[in-house]
Scaffold this active site. Structure first.
Site, short mmCIF file in Angstrom:
data_model
loop_
_atom_site.label_atom_id
_atom_site.label_comp_id
_atom_site.label_asym_id
_atom_site.label_seq_id
_atom_site.Cartn_x
_atom_site.Cartn_y
_atom_site.Cartn_z
N THR A 190 4.83 -33.18 21.22
CA THR A 190 5.04 -31.77 20.89
C THR A 190 5.55 -31.72 19.46
OG1 THR A 190 5.54 -31.19 23.17
CG2 THR A 190 6.33 -29.68 21.48
N LYS A 219 2.06 -24.52 23.91
CA LYS A 219 3.30 -25.16 24.36
C LYS A 219 4.52 -24.47 23.72
CE LYS A 219 6.18 -28.57 25.73
NZ LYS A 219 6.19 -29.99 25.38
N LYS A 238 14.91 -28.51 20.25
CA LYS A 238 13.77 -29.02 19.48
C LYS A 238 12.57 -28.06 19.57
CE LYS A 238 9.96 -32.20 19.59
NZ LYS A 238 9.16 -33.08 20.43
#
Lengths: 296, 296, 296, 296
Positions: D96, D171, D246
Site C-alpha cells: 500500500t 484502498k 500510515k
C-alpha cells in the site's frame, strides 16, 4: 568577477535576476518560457538553452522554481545542472519545496564536489522587485558565508537557519502559522461583527490583547479596517489563496514525514484547498477567507 | 459614598473586592463558600447571607461568577438580586458568560428600572490582584460612564465595546483567537524542531515574520524559549487548559447562535476539551498543548 | 376516548396530527400560523387560540416545534401549556431540542403532577405523512408505556431509550454520526474519482468493505450512483443542509455540556454551517456537500 | 510451471508466499531480514540474496513492502528488480503506497517490456494467513487477467479497479473513510453514553438508523458492545493505530496531489498521528480512539 547563473525567471526570479544585473553582476540565465528569457536579455543577461548550459558557464547558480518536481528535473534531467556542474560550484535554491527534495539535491550536488544551500524567501513580488527579500538559508556554515554576499544583492535580510533543509523548515513553519492565524482572525472578526461589535474597535481590542498577530494588526482581512492593503482593495494583489494552499500542502507533507501532528495546520490546508477551487476566491489574496466565512 | 455590593469572591473576585476596599470603598459581599466570605470580612467587608441581601444594601453591584447558569441563579432565584434590587441601581457583571445570558439579565434588570453592563476582564489572577485588569464593557453610554470610575478602582483599562453583550463578544472573540494561535504556535514549533531547527532561532524568525503573534513572542509554549513564563516553569500557573476550554466553549455556542462558522475555533475547542481531561495536562497552563503534540 | 392535544403544525406536525385524525382520534390543535391551523381544521381538528387552551382541553399533548426556545415558550409563557395543564396529563415532545431543555420541561411538568417524555423522530416528512416514523423516547417506563399506543398511531417503530432526555441523546448522536459519514463519503468519492476510479465501481468496493455505511450504500451523494434519491435529482428534497446544521449544532452544545470531545462532529457542524449560508447549497439535500468539495 | 518471485516476507508477505507454496507453486524469495527468509526456506522456498536475483530467476514477481521509499529501492537500486528483469515479466505490487509511486514504477517496468499491476490488499494478517484477502488491482485488462489466477492462490476476491494506480486509490479511499467512521462512532458512542444512554442500546439504534456503518455494527470500538473483537479484548490485535496513521497519511498526500479537499480525512489523520505517539495507544487496535476521547 564571474557570472551568476539563474534558472527560473517567473514573477519572483525575474526581479531577483534583474537586481543582480543592476548591482553589477553578469547573469547567464534560462527559463522554459522564451518570452521571459527575452525580457531579461533586454536587460543585459545572456540567455542559454538549457540548465546544463547555465551550469557550464558559471560557478554560482541560483534557482527559483515553482515546486519540488521541477527542481528535481532542472537538476537531474539529461540537460540539467548536474550534467555539467563543475567542482567547486555553489548552488542556491530559492524555491519553496519539500525539505526532503532539498536534502536529496544537496546530496547529489555534493557528489559533484560542489555546495548547495536552500534559501527560500519571504517578501513576495514586491520584495523581489525592491531587493528587500528575506532569505532563510539552510546549509553548512562555509556555504552560507559564501552565499550571503550574493543573496544580499537580492534581499535585505539573510538568516542562517542551520543544516541543509532548515531554510525550507523555517519558511514552511512560518507560513503554516500564518495560514492558521489568517483564518483565525477571519473567524474571530466575523463572529464578533455578527455579535454586534464594530470591526475597527474589535481589531483594536485584539491588537492590544493576547490575540494580537500580524494577520490582525498589519493585514486584517476585513475590508477597510486597515487602508491600503489587499483586503481593502477587493483582495486584489497580495498573497494568493493558491500560493497559501501550496505552502500549507508542503507543511502537510512535512507533518506526515516528521510524524509531527498539525491539526490546525491541516485544517487550514483543507480550507484553502476549498477556497483555491472556488471561482470567487481562487484568484484573490488569502485574506479573502473572511469573505468565504461571512458569505451571505 | 455608599457601599459597593459584590457577589462571587473566587480567585478573581476576592482580589477585585479587596481592591475596592483598599481604595476606600465599603463593600457588602456574598459568596457561597463561607471561608471565602470570612477572608474578605477580615479585610473589612460586611458579609451577608444571600445575593438578595447585597442588592438590598447597595445600589452598585459587581458580580464575578463562573458561568451562565450561576449568574442566572444569582439574579433570578428567590434569594437573588432581582428579588430586592432598588430602582436606579447599577449592575456590573464581570463574569465571562454567554452573550445571550448577559442580554437576558440586562432585560430583567431594566424591568426593575435599573442598569446593567457586562464587563468581562482580561489580565488573570495577577491583574486582579494588582488592580491592572482590562474591562471590556457592553452597555448604554450613560451606564458605561457610570460604571467606569468603579471599574477603574479594579483595573487599568476600561473599554466601551458597544451595546449590552458586546463586552462578552470582545472577550470571547479575543480568547478564541488566542486558543487558535497557541495551538498553531505549538504545531509550528514542534514541526520545525523535528525538521532540525533550533527552538529559539525558529521563534526569532517567526517573531520577525508574518507568523508573529503574542503566543510566539510573549508566551511561547516551548520551554526555555522565553524565561519566566509558565511554559518555562513546567506549565505551572498561568491560564489553565480548563479555563481555555470554557472560553472556547462559549465561542462555540456563540458561533452556533450567530451562524458564524469558526472551523479552527471549533477544532481548538475540541483539542482543549481533550487536554482538559488528560491527567498530565488538565491542571496545567494552556501552553502545554505543545507537550500534547510533541508527546513521545 | 378523549381528544389529543397538538401544538405545532409545521411540515412534520401537520402530517402527524392528520394521522391521529385518520386513525380515529379527535384532535385539539394550535399553531402560530392561522393558515396551518385552518388546514387541519378542514381535516376535522378543533382549533384553539393558545397552547394553554390545548392543555385545558386534553390530557394527552403532543408538541412538534422547531427549537428549544420555542418549546420553552410554548410551555412556560402565560398562555402556555403549564398555565392550564391538569394533574395526570401526559406530554409528549417530539421536537428535536437540547437534552437540557427536555430535562427542564420534564421537571416543570412533574411539578404539575403530570408526565413528560421526549420523543424526537426520524423518518422525515415522508415518514410523517406515511405514519412510518421512528420515535426515540426518553422517560420513565410507565410514561413510555402510556405514550407508546399514541405514538404508534403516527409511526412504525417506538424505541425506549431510557430516562427523560435520552430520546434527544439518541437522535443527536445518530445524526451527528450521519453528518460525519456523509461528508466522509463525499471526500472519499471525490478523491477516488480524481484518482481515476469510476464512481459506481468505487461505491461498490466501499460497500463491500470496511468503509460501508448508509451514506455510501443507500444515500450515496454522487449523482447517479444510486437512482431515485435526492443526490441523483439535483439534491432536491431529502434532508436539507439547514436541518443537518441544526442537528449538528445540538450535538455541539451537548459535547460542550457533557465535556465529551467530538472533533469530527464539530468540524462537520462548521462545514454544514458554511454550506447552509452558500446560495448554491443552502436549500439542497445534505448530500450536496459532495458538490461543495468537488466545486470547480 | 515456472517459479513465482516474492520480495518482502513480513507479517503479510510471509503468509502470502506460504499460500503460494501450499497451492503448488515454487517460490524464489528475498527479505532483508535473514530470519524471515530462513523461515520461508524451511517451508520450501528458495532464498536468494537480492531482489535482482529474484527477477533473474522468475517472470512473475510479487512485492509486499512497507512504504513507497522501500518499493522504489527494491525496484530501482543496483541490486534491484529492474537491474535484471526479463522482457515479458509480470510485476504485482501488493504494497500500500502512494499512487504516484505505483505509476512511476509501472512506467519503468514498461521500459523493460514487462507488465506491472498495483494490487494492495484488505483483510489483514488473518486474511493473509487464511488466503482470503481481497486484492484491489490497477492495471491494463490483459495484465489484470494474467495476474488474477496468481492472486486467487492468495485471496478470495480480486477486483479490477481500472488503470495502474487505481488499486491504490480504492484502498486509500476506503481506508480514509474507515478512519473517519471509526472516530465518528467513537465520538457518538462516548457522547451518547455521557448523555445517559446504554452502550448496547445506542449501538442498536444507530445500527438500524442512518448512522449505521461497519465501525458501529461490526467493529464497535466500545468494549463489550460486540464480543470477540479487539475492542472487547483490550484493543489487542486487529488493525493498529500506526497502520491507520500510515493509510491516512497516504490519503493526505493524495488529497494534496489531486487537489481534492478532505477536511475530515485530514483531521482523522492528525488524530491518529497523536494516538500513534501516545504510550497507551500506539500499539493498540485503532478502535482505541474511543478510549482516547473518553480518557478520564
Amino acid at each position: 568577477m564571474s557570472s551568476v547563473g539563474f534558472v527560473g525567471l517567473g514573477c519572483m526570479g525575474s526581479h531577483m535576476a534583474r537586481n543582480l544585473l543592476k548591482r553589477g553582476r553578469q547573469v547567464v540565465a534560462f527559463d522554459v518560457d522564451p518570452k521571459r528569457a527575452a525580457e531579461l536579455k533586454a536587460d543585459g543577461a545572456e540567455i542559454v538553452k538549457h540548465p546544463a548550459d547555465v551550469a557550464a558557464a558559471t560557478k554560482e547558480l541560483v534557482t527559483m522554481l515553482p515546486n519540488s518536481a521541477i527542481v528535481r528535473s532542472v537538476y537531474k534531467e539529461s540537460n540539467g545542472i548536474l550534467a555539467t556542474i563543475r567542482a567547486g560550484s555553489l548552488c542556491i535554491d530559492s524555491s519553496t519545496i519539500d525539505q526532503s527534495a532539498s536534502i536529496e539535491i544537496a546530496s547529489l550536488v555534493a557528489e559533484k564536489q560542489s555546495a548547495y544551500v536552500d534559501a527560500p524567501v519571504s517578501g513576495g513580488v514586491g520584495g523581489a522587485q525592491a531587493g528587500t527579500l528575506t532569505f532563510m538559508v539552510g546549509g553548512d556554515q562555509p556555504h552560507f558565508d559564501q552565499a550571503k554576499p550574493l543573496l544580499e544583492l537580492m534581499g535585505k535580510t539573510v538568516v542562517h537557519c542551520g543544516a541543509v533543509g532548515t531554510g525550507q523548515a523555517a519558511k514552511i513553519c512560518n507560513n503554516m502559522l500564518l495560514g492558521i492565524q489568517m483564518i483565525g482572525v477571519a473567524e474571530a472578526m466575523n463572529l464578533g461583527i455578527k455579535m454586534g461589535l464594530d470591526p475597527k474597535l474589535l481589531a483594536s481590542i485584539i491588537n492590544t490583547s493576547s490575540g494580537r498577530c500580524w494577520s490582525s494588526d498589519t493585514y486584517n482581512p476585513v475590508p477597510n479596517v486597515i487602508e491600503g492593503i489587499p483586503p481593502s482593495k477587493n483582495y486584489v494583489g497580495g498573497f494568493g489563496t493558491t500560493l497559501m494552499t501550496k505552502d500549507l500542502g508542503l507543511a502537510q507533507t512535512a507533518s506526515t514525514e516528521a510524524k509531527a501532528p498539525t491539526p490546525l495546520g491541516s485544517l487550514a490546508h483543507q480550507l484553502y484547498q476549498i477556497l483555491s477551487k472556488h471561482p470567487d476566491f481562487k484568484d484573490k489574496d488569502f485574506g479573502v477567507v473572511y469573505q468565504f466565512l461571512k458569505n451571505n
